[in-house]
Write an enzyme that holds these catalytic residues in place. Structure first.
Site, PDB file in Angstrom:
ATOM      1  N   PRO A   1      16.225   3.196  13.129  1.00 22.17           N
ATOM      2  CA  PRO A   1      14.770   3.065  13.258  1.00 22.17           C
ATOM      3  C   PRO A   1      14.378   1.760  13.943  1.00 22.17           C
ATOM      4  CG  PRO A   1      15.455   3.241  10.927  1.00 22.17           C
ATOM      5  CD  PRO A   1      16.688   3.202  11.744  1.00 22.17           C
TER       6      PRO A   1
ATOM      7  N   LYS B   1      10.234   6.801  15.138  1.00 20.67           N
ATOM      8  CA  LYS B   1      10.485   5.838  14.057  1.00 20.67           C
ATOM      9  C   LYS B   1      10.708   6.547  12.722  1.00 20.67           C
ATOM     10  CE  LYS B   1       9.873   2.114  11.358  1.00 20.67           C
ATOM     11  NZ  LYS B   1       9.641   2.744  10.049  1.00 20.67           N
TER      12      LYS B   1
ATOM     13  N   ASP C   1      11.176  -0.470  14.557  1.00 26.45           N
ATOM     14  CA  ASP C   1       9.768  -0.801  14.339  1.00 26.45           C
ATOM     15  C   ASP C   1       9.464  -2.099  15.089  1.00 26.45           C
ATOM     16  OD1 ASP C   1      10.958  -2.803  12.963  1.00 26.45           O
ATOM     17  OD2 ASP C   1      10.260  -2.208  10.998  1.00 26.45           O
TER      18      ASP C   1
ATOM     19  N   ARG D   1      -2.862  10.861   6.785  1.00 30.39           N
ATOM     20  CA  ARG D   1      -1.468  11.240   6.498  1.00 30.39           C
ATOM     21  C   ARG D   1      -1.379  12.436   5.549  1.00 30.39           C
ATOM     22  NH1 ARG D   1      -2.775   6.161   6.242  1.00 30.39           N
ATOM     23  NH2 ARG D   1      -1.875   4.610   7.636  1.00 30.39           N
TER      24      ARG D   1
ATOM     25  N   ARG E   1       0.826  -1.205   0.000  1.00 31.23           N
ATOM     26  CA  ARG E   1       0.000   0.000   0.000  1.00 31.23           C
ATOM     27  C   ARG E   1       0.861   1.257   0.000  1.00 31.23           C
ATOM     28  NH1 ARG E   1      -3.611   2.407   4.603  1.00 31.23           N
ATOM     29  NH2 ARG E   1      -4.466   4.165   3.451  1.00 31.23           N
TER      30      ARG E   1
END
Length: 282
Positions: free
Chosen positions: A233, A216, A235, A174, A126
């Site tokens: 980062p 992040k 996650d 977003r 996506r």
DNA sequence: GAACAGGCAACTC
DNA sequence: GAGTTGCCTGTT
């Protein structure tokens, strides 16, 4: 198959220096796509290129001048990654062996910022779809390899839009973050060129001033967009790996100035190595 | 239909 | 400062 003029097949590196699959599939970029033969096509810095491996070599099909002036830098080929070793125990060594050939791309700061804002709470297919739509709608078309590709739209262009204009992207909440970030970049309120020369703490602190940019995303932008190799980062995958293989009070700084590369090795190993097998879609 | 996702912000205690 | 919840949208 698309028409393919073999006019520029230039050897770029050895496979051990630059592994296209590992480099493009390790989560740092979203605009390199492989065809059925494993040939990656991508656009960066307003230029298109194709990259593929043949035996022990990696070749690029691109404008010859661009290879020297753009692509070598983009793939960070000026640095010897094999010379970067980490003292972080057996697990990290296994990750580094497994991930050998990964390179931290020198991507555009704004593109990385925008892309990783989009990435939040989202899956890769996506994310890619949203970014491609963004480029098709607002980027510039370029002809390459017999098809039309699109550049990543400059921040200035996105800055003049309103959230509703981004509705074709279907990126939800977003949209306002993207526009806010574009405005910060285009007005100079956030100067990514300056930030690229700043220390890690400053870079992350400044990035986090943007709405929609937390720890992040800021670390992704620092590492992938500013090429600050301290970026680390974390996650859900990294959290899992760190919890399992590192002490409770682990500090990325203990890995030195190239901690970000270690992060990449760990991430790739935990996602694609034997630990991550069978978990293709997160 | 409900829960959840490579996260963040705003709100709670 | 640790924990909870809403957020767009798409997928399961």
């Amino acid at each position: 198959m698309q028409y393919r003029a073999e006019k520029n097949k230039i050897r770029l590196a050895s496979l051990s220096e630059l592994d296209p699959v590992k480099t493009f599939e390790c989560g740092q970029c979203f605009r390199w796509n492989a065809d059925e033969n494993g040939v990656y096509t991508g656009v960066a810095r307003g230029r298109a290129a194709r990259i593929w491996a043949e035996g022990d070599s990696v070749y690029i099909d691109a404008d010859e001048k661009d290879v020297a002036e753009i692509w070598r830098d983009y793939f960070d080929l000026g640095r010897d990654y094999c010379a970067i070793v980490f003292s972080g125990g057996e697990y990290l060594e296994a990750c580094a062996r497994y991930g050998a050939g990964i390179r931290i791309l020198r991507q555009d700061g704004w593109e990385a910022l925008c892309s990783f804002i989009i990435s939040q709470c989202n899956n890769i297919p996506r994310i890619k779809r949203i970014i491609e739509t963004l480029c098709r709608e607002f980027g510039d078309p370029i002809s390459a390899f017999g098809e039309t590709l699109y550049t990543f739209p400059p921040a200035e262009r996105i800055a003049s839009l309103e959230p509703d204009d981004l509705s074709p992207l279907r990126c939800g909440y977003r949209a306002s973050y993207i526009i806010e970030a574009a405005r910060a970049v285009s007005t100079g309120r956030l100067n990514l060129e300056v930030l690229a020369d700043c220390d890690y703490d400053t870079a992350v602190r400044e990035l986090k001033k943007l709405k929609g940019v937390g720890d992040k995303v800021a670390n992704c932008v620092a590492l992938y967009g500013l090429h600050n190799m301290s970026g680390f980062p974390i996650d859900v995958w990294m959290k899992r790996a760190l919890k399992k293989h590192f002490p409770e009070d682990f500090d990325p700084r203990s890995l030195g100035p190239f901690a970000g590369l270690a992060q990449q090795y760990i991430f790739y190993y935990t996602r694609n190595g034997k630990e991550g097998m069978g978990n293709e879609r997160l």
